[in-house]
Scaffold this motif. Structure first.
Motif, PDB file in Angstrom:
ATOM      1  N   GLY A 125      57.976  55.647 -14.128  1.00  0.00           N
ATOM      2  CA  GLY A 125      57.876  55.408 -12.562  1.00  0.00           C
ATOM      3  C   GLY A 125      58.007  53.974 -12.174  1.00  0.00           C
ATOM      4  N   LEU A 126      59.086  53.246 -12.866  1.00  0.00           N
ATOM      5  CA  LEU A 126      59.553  51.827 -12.472  1.00  0.00           C
ATOM      6  C   LEU A 126      60.593  51.706 -11.831  1.00  0.00           C
ATOM      7  CD1 LEU A 126      58.200  50.070 -15.898  1.00  0.00           C
ATOM      8  CD2 LEU A 126      57.301  49.729 -13.565  1.00  0.00           C
ATOM      9  N   ALA A 127      61.391  52.757 -11.411  1.00  0.00           N
ATOM     10  CA  ALA A 127      62.874  52.430 -10.797  1.00  0.00           C
ATOM     11  C   ALA A 127      62.608  51.358  -9.847  1.00  0.00           C
ATOM     12  CB  ALA A 127      63.379  53.832 -10.444  1.00  0.00           C
ATOM     13  N   GLY A 128      61.741  51.371  -8.901  1.00  0.00           N
ATOM     14  CA  GLY A 128      61.809  50.632  -7.589  1.00  0.00           C
ATOM     15  C   GLY A 128      61.352  49.141  -8.110  1.00  0.00           C
ATOM     16  N   ARG A 129      61.241  48.873  -9.219  1.00  0.00           N
ATOM     17  CA  ARG A 129      60.491  47.650  -9.724  1.00  0.00           C
ATOM     18  C   ARG A 129      61.049  46.691 -10.666  1.00  0.00           C
ATOM     19  NH1 ARG A 129      57.667  47.895  -5.530  1.00  0.00           N
ATOM     20  NH2 ARG A 129      55.541  48.317  -5.619  1.00  0.00           N
ATOM     21  N   LEU A 130      62.279  47.026 -11.005  1.00  0.00           N
ATOM     22  CA  LEU A 130      62.853  46.593 -12.113  1.00  0.00           C
ATOM     23  C   LEU A 130      63.071  45.252 -11.981  1.00  0.00           C
ATOM     24  CD1 LEU A 130      65.076  49.354 -13.416  1.00  0.00           C
ATOM     25  CD2 LEU A 130      62.881  48.734 -14.268  1.00  0.00           C
ATOM     26  N   LYS A 131      63.514  44.585 -10.662  1.00  0.00           N
ATOM     27  CA  LYS A 131      63.901  43.161 -10.538  1.00  0.00           C
ATOM     28  C   LYS A 131      62.505  42.307 -10.192  1.00  0.00           C
ATOM     29  CE  LYS A 131      68.506  43.876  -8.890  1.00  0.00           C
ATOM     30  NZ  LYS A 131      69.148  44.170  -7.674  1.00  0.00           N
TER      31      LYS A 131
ATOM     32  N   ALA B  44      46.407  43.296 -23.979  1.00  0.00           N
ATOM     33  CA  ALA B  44      46.975  42.129 -23.087  1.00  0.00           C
ATOM     34  C   ALA B  44      48.465  42.519 -22.893  1.00  0.00           C
ATOM     35  CB  ALA B  44      46.911  40.819 -23.824  1.00  0.00           C
ATOM     36  N   PHE B  45      49.124  42.682 -21.755  1.00  0.00           N
ATOM     37  CA  PHE B  45      50.453  43.049 -21.730  1.00  0.00           C
ATOM     38  C   PHE B  45      51.540  42.366 -22.460  1.00  0.00           C
ATOM     39  CE2 PHE B  45      48.253  43.256 -17.305  1.00  0.00           C
ATOM     40  CZ  PHE B  45      47.274  44.442 -17.766  1.00  0.00           C
ATOM     41  N   ASN B  46      51.231  41.083 -22.635  1.00  0.00           N
ATOM     42  CA  ASN B  46      52.343  40.348 -23.509  1.00  0.00           C
ATOM     43  C   ASN B  46      53.654  40.412 -22.836  1.00  0.00           C
ATOM     44  OD1 ASN B  46      50.464  39.927 -25.208  1.00  0.00           O
ATOM     45  ND2 ASN B  46      51.144  41.527 -26.791  1.00  0.00           N
ATOM     46  N   LEU B  47      53.887  40.220 -21.510  1.00  0.00           N
ATOM     47  CA  LEU B  47      55.151  40.168 -20.903  1.00  0.00           C
ATOM     48  C   LEU B  47      55.505  38.454 -20.582  1.00  0.00           C
ATOM     49  CD1 LEU B  47      54.615  42.683 -18.235  1.00  0.00           C
ATOM     50  CD2 LEU B  47      55.609  42.983 -20.440  1.00  0.00           C
ATOM     51  N   LEU B  48      56.688  38.327 -20.660  1.00  0.00           N
ATOM     52  CA  LEU B  48      57.170  37.021 -20.355  1.00  0.00           C
ATOM     53  C   LEU B  48      57.310  36.774 -18.882  1.00  0.00           C
ATOM     54  CD1 LEU B  48      59.825  36.007 -22.987  1.00  0.00           C
ATOM     55  CD2 LEU B  48      57.608  35.305 -22.939  1.00  0.00           C
ATOM     56  N   PRO B  49      56.627  35.698 -18.316  1.00  0.00           N
ATOM     57  CA  PRO B  49      56.515  35.636 -16.808  1.00  0.00           C
ATOM     58  C   PRO B  49      57.644  35.246 -16.091  1.00  0.00           C
ATOM     59  CG  PRO B  49      55.302  33.726 -17.891  1.00  0.00           C
ATOM     60  CD  PRO B  49      55.841  34.655 -18.952  1.00  0.00           C
ATOM     61  N   THR B  50      58.559  34.669 -16.810  1.00  0.00           N
ATOM     62  CA  THR B  50      59.912  34.224 -16.457  1.00  0.00           C
ATOM     63  C   THR B  50      60.921  35.136 -16.030  1.00  0.00           C
ATOM     64  OG1 THR B  50      60.446  33.495 -18.330  1.00  0.00           O
ATOM     65  CG2 THR B  50      59.349  31.524 -16.709  1.00  0.00           C
ATOM     66  N   LEU B  51      60.503  36.369 -16.732  1.00  0.00           N
ATOM     67  CA  LEU B  51      61.702  37.652 -16.701  1.00  0.00           C
ATOM     68  C   LEU B  51      61.231  38.706 -15.826  1.00  0.00           C
ATOM     69  CD1 LEU B  51      62.283  38.057 -20.653  1.00  0.00           C
ATOM     70  CD2 LEU B  51      63.610  36.275 -18.950  1.00  0.00           C
ATOM     71  N   SER B  52      62.320  39.312 -15.290  1.00  0.00           N
ATOM     72  CA  SER B  52      61.907  40.672 -14.513  1.00  0.00           C
ATOM     73  C   SER B  52      61.379  41.719 -15.460  1.00  0.00           C
ATOM     74  CB  SER B  52      63.343  40.917 -13.886  1.00  0.00           C
ATOM     75  OG  SER B  52      64.333  41.453 -14.864  1.00  0.00           O
ATOM     76  N   ALA B  53      61.256  42.750 -14.549  1.00  0.00           N
ATOM     77  CA  ALA B  53      60.639  43.991 -15.679  1.00  0.00           C
ATOM     78  C   ALA B  53      61.681  44.452 -16.496  1.00  0.00           C
ATOM     79  CB  ALA B  53      60.119  45.056 -14.443  1.00  0.00           C
ATOM     80  N   ILE B  54      62.900  44.502 -15.889  1.00  0.00           N
ATOM     81  CA  ILE B  54      63.882  44.864 -16.773  1.00  0.00           C
ATOM     82  C   ILE B  54      64.203  44.192 -17.968  1.00  0.00           C
ATOM     83  CG2 ILE B  54      65.835  44.219 -15.287  1.00  0.00           C
ATOM     84  CD1 ILE B  54      65.776  47.493 -17.274  1.00  0.00           C
ATOM     85  N   GLU B  55      64.490  42.791 -17.625  1.00  0.00           N
ATOM     86  CA  GLU B  55      64.532  41.886 -18.835  1.00  0.00           C
ATOM     87  C   GLU B  55      63.471  42.023 -19.819  1.00  0.00           C
ATOM     88  OE1 GLU B  55      67.049  38.580 -16.214  1.00  0.00           O
ATOM     89  OE2 GLU B  55      64.724  38.433 -16.307  1.00  0.00           O
ATOM     90  N   ASN B  56      62.299  42.069 -19.393  1.00  0.00           N
ATOM     91  CA  ASN B  56      61.066  42.412 -20.319  1.00  0.00           C
ATOM     92  C   ASN B  56      61.143  43.698 -21.037  1.00  0.00           C
ATOM     93  OD1 ASN B  56      58.591  40.280 -20.552  1.00  0.00           O
ATOM     94  ND2 ASN B  56      59.178  40.216 -18.226  1.00  0.00           N
ATOM     95  N   ILE B  57      61.745  44.503 -20.392  1.00  0.00           N
ATOM     96  CA  ILE B  57      61.754  45.909 -21.179  1.00  0.00           C
ATOM     97  C   ILE B  57      62.791  45.714 -22.226  1.00  0.00           C
ATOM     98  CG2 ILE B  57      62.662  48.293 -20.781  1.00  0.00           C
ATOM     99  CD1 ILE B  57      61.327  48.362 -18.062  1.00  0.00           C
ATOM    100  N   THR B  58      64.066  45.124 -21.836  1.00  0.00           N
ATOM    101  CA  THR B  58      65.005  45.215 -22.828  1.00  0.00           C
ATOM    102  C   THR B  58      64.984  43.997 -23.818  1.00  0.00           C
ATOM    103  OG1 THR B  58      66.537  43.874 -21.313  1.00  0.00           O
ATOM    104  CG2 THR B  58      66.729  46.246 -21.371  1.00  0.00           C
ATOM    105  N   LEU B  59      63.932  43.058 -23.620  1.00  0.00           N
ATOM    106  CA  LEU B  59      63.990  41.857 -24.497  1.00  0.00           C
ATOM    107  C   LEU B  59      64.004  42.096 -25.961  1.00  0.00           C
ATOM    108  CD1 LEU B  59      63.741  38.742 -24.686  1.00  0.00           C
ATOM    109  CD2 LEU B  59      61.121  39.039 -24.585  1.00  0.00           C
TER     110      LEU B  59
END
Length: 237
Positions: A122-128, A85-100
């Protein structure tokens, strides 16, 4: 190490005197039938579960002797995790999940390293983008980047491509391999998939709570052939 549950007649041994070294800067896969102890092994080595007897070291640190607070700090600062399971927080952007995890620990990310990790996966265009704006494969890449960004000494993956289709799974496995080859990361992955195992430098085979074989520089065909020697109960033929 030994890991047992229960006592007396109901005692079940999940890990039966397992002795293994994980090489730094290598990609190691752990395989075996259901109930062979592979997830238990990973959870014990990662400090997520305790052993009944034996010692586990991460570098010079014996984690089996650490109290809860120090063990929590070690997991936070020195170990990365990627789950099915990816365990990402849905309210945060990709970059915010990465640095959490670093934000929680009060650490500032190393910007040059973070940029390199983002480029590697390969996420440079998807961070927000938020998780619901990303495909399953992209979400798992965010989870991979989150594990890599804190520069842990070792990353553990428990069926990290189990929820992905074959193309997305191949993408994520490719990024994991690149992180080992190009960034010097150490990765241990539990998998049942011979194709996933073929990305590793080394495959360990478990049966009945013991390591019964290993393979270096595996191919999917060689792994599949080896797995045929396990019967339905996980015993070796």
């Amino acid at each position: 190490m030994v890991k047992a549950y229960g006592s007396g007649e109901t005692r079940v041994v999940a890990l039966d005197h397992v002795d293994v070294d994980i090489a730094r800067g290598q990609f190691t896969a752990i395989m075996g039938p259901s109930g062979s102890g592979k997830s238990t092994l990973m959870h014990c080595v990662a400090g997520l579960d305790t052993v009944t007897s034996g010692e586990i070291y991460i570098d010079e640190t014996e984690i089996t002797k650490l109290k809860d607070k120090k063990l929590t700090k070690l997991r936070r600062d020195r170990i990365g995790f990627i789950f099915q399971a990816f365990n990402l927080l849905p309210t945060l952007s990709a970059i915010e999940n990465i640095t959490l995890p670093m934000d929680i620990a009060g650490r500032k990310p190393d910007r040059a390293w973070l940029d390199r990790v983002v480029e590697t996966v390969g996420l440079a265009g998807r961070l927000k983008h938020r998780p619901n704006q990303l495909s399953g494969g992209q979400q798992q890449r965010v989870a991979v980047a989150r594990a890599l960004a804190a520069r842990p000494e070792i990353i553990f993956g428990d069926e990290p491509t189990g929820n992905l289709d074959s193309r997305a799974g191949a993408e994520v496995l490719g990024f994991l391999k690149r992180s080992v080859d190009e960034l010097g990361q150490t990765i241990v992955m539990v998998t049942h998939d011979p194709v996933a195992a073929s990305y590793a430098n080394r495959v360990l085979y478990l049966a009945d709570g013991r390591i019964v074989d290993e393979m270096y520089n595996p191919t999917a065909d060689l792994v599949l052939e080896r797995m045929k020697h396990f019967d339905a109960r996980g015993r070796v033929s």
